[in-house]
Design an enzyme around this catalytic site. Structure first.
Site: not given
Ligand code: FES
Length: 175
Positions: A140
């Site tokens: 993410h």
């Molecule tokens: S940014 Fe979501 S698990 Fe690493």
């Protein structure tokens, strides 16, 4: 917990070392069994036994990954610039304020040792990726700096530091 395939994200400068290996980076296969015997066996390590890691083969600017208690541990041999960059940041500007000095052992500032599990949802970040030459989590988009501190993205906190100590200038014991 979500994880991604580490093989998928392997970079040339990010070396992967088998659990419990000592001085194993670049070691020939023939010597591997002898080296591996120097640490507890896998089941003992999985149960929480400490592991020792020889830092000698890790060149400046290079990272390795070992496993302790089933968790990936990133060990970075930081360059002077990486240390300077980490220390130039106003701590108050950080989402999880912590000095670089607090995240390394005094006198061993070039070595960063962190648990390589993203503090967002548990993916494995990639070394030397992202805007801060630290770690980038592909799941993410969390970005950690050269001190393993969260700088961008949804992760709420810095990469944790495992319990470890220097047993000599070139060897650490994790756990
Ligand atoms: S940014 Fe979501 S698990 Fe690493």
């Amino acid at each position: 917990m979500t994880t991604t395939s580490s093989a998928q994200h392997t970079r040339r400068d990010f070396l992967y070392v088998a659990t419990g290996a000592v001085a194993a980076v670049g070691a020939a296969a023939a010597v591997w069994p002898l080296i591996s015997q120097m640490n507890p066996d896998a089941s003992t390590i999985a149960a929480g036994a400490p592991i020792e890691v020889d830092l000698t083969p890790i060149a400046e600017g290079q990272d390795i990954k070992v496993f302790w208690r089933g968790k990936p541990i990133f060990i970075s041999h930081r360059t002077k610039k990486q240390i300077e960059d980490a220390r130039a940041v106003p701590v108050s500007s950080l989402p999880d304020p912590q000095t670089d000095q607090a995240r390394v052992k005094e006198g061993h500032d070039q070595w960063l040792v962190v648990i390589g599990i993203c503090t967002h949802l548990g993916c494995i970040p990639i070394a030397h990726e992202g805007a801060y030459d630290g770690f980038f989590c592909p799941c993410h988009g969390s970005v950690y700096d050269t001190s393993g501190r969260i700088r961008q993205g949804p992760a709420p906190s810095n990469l944790p530091i495992p319990p470890y100590a220097f047993v000599s200038d070139s060897k650490i014991k994790i756990g």
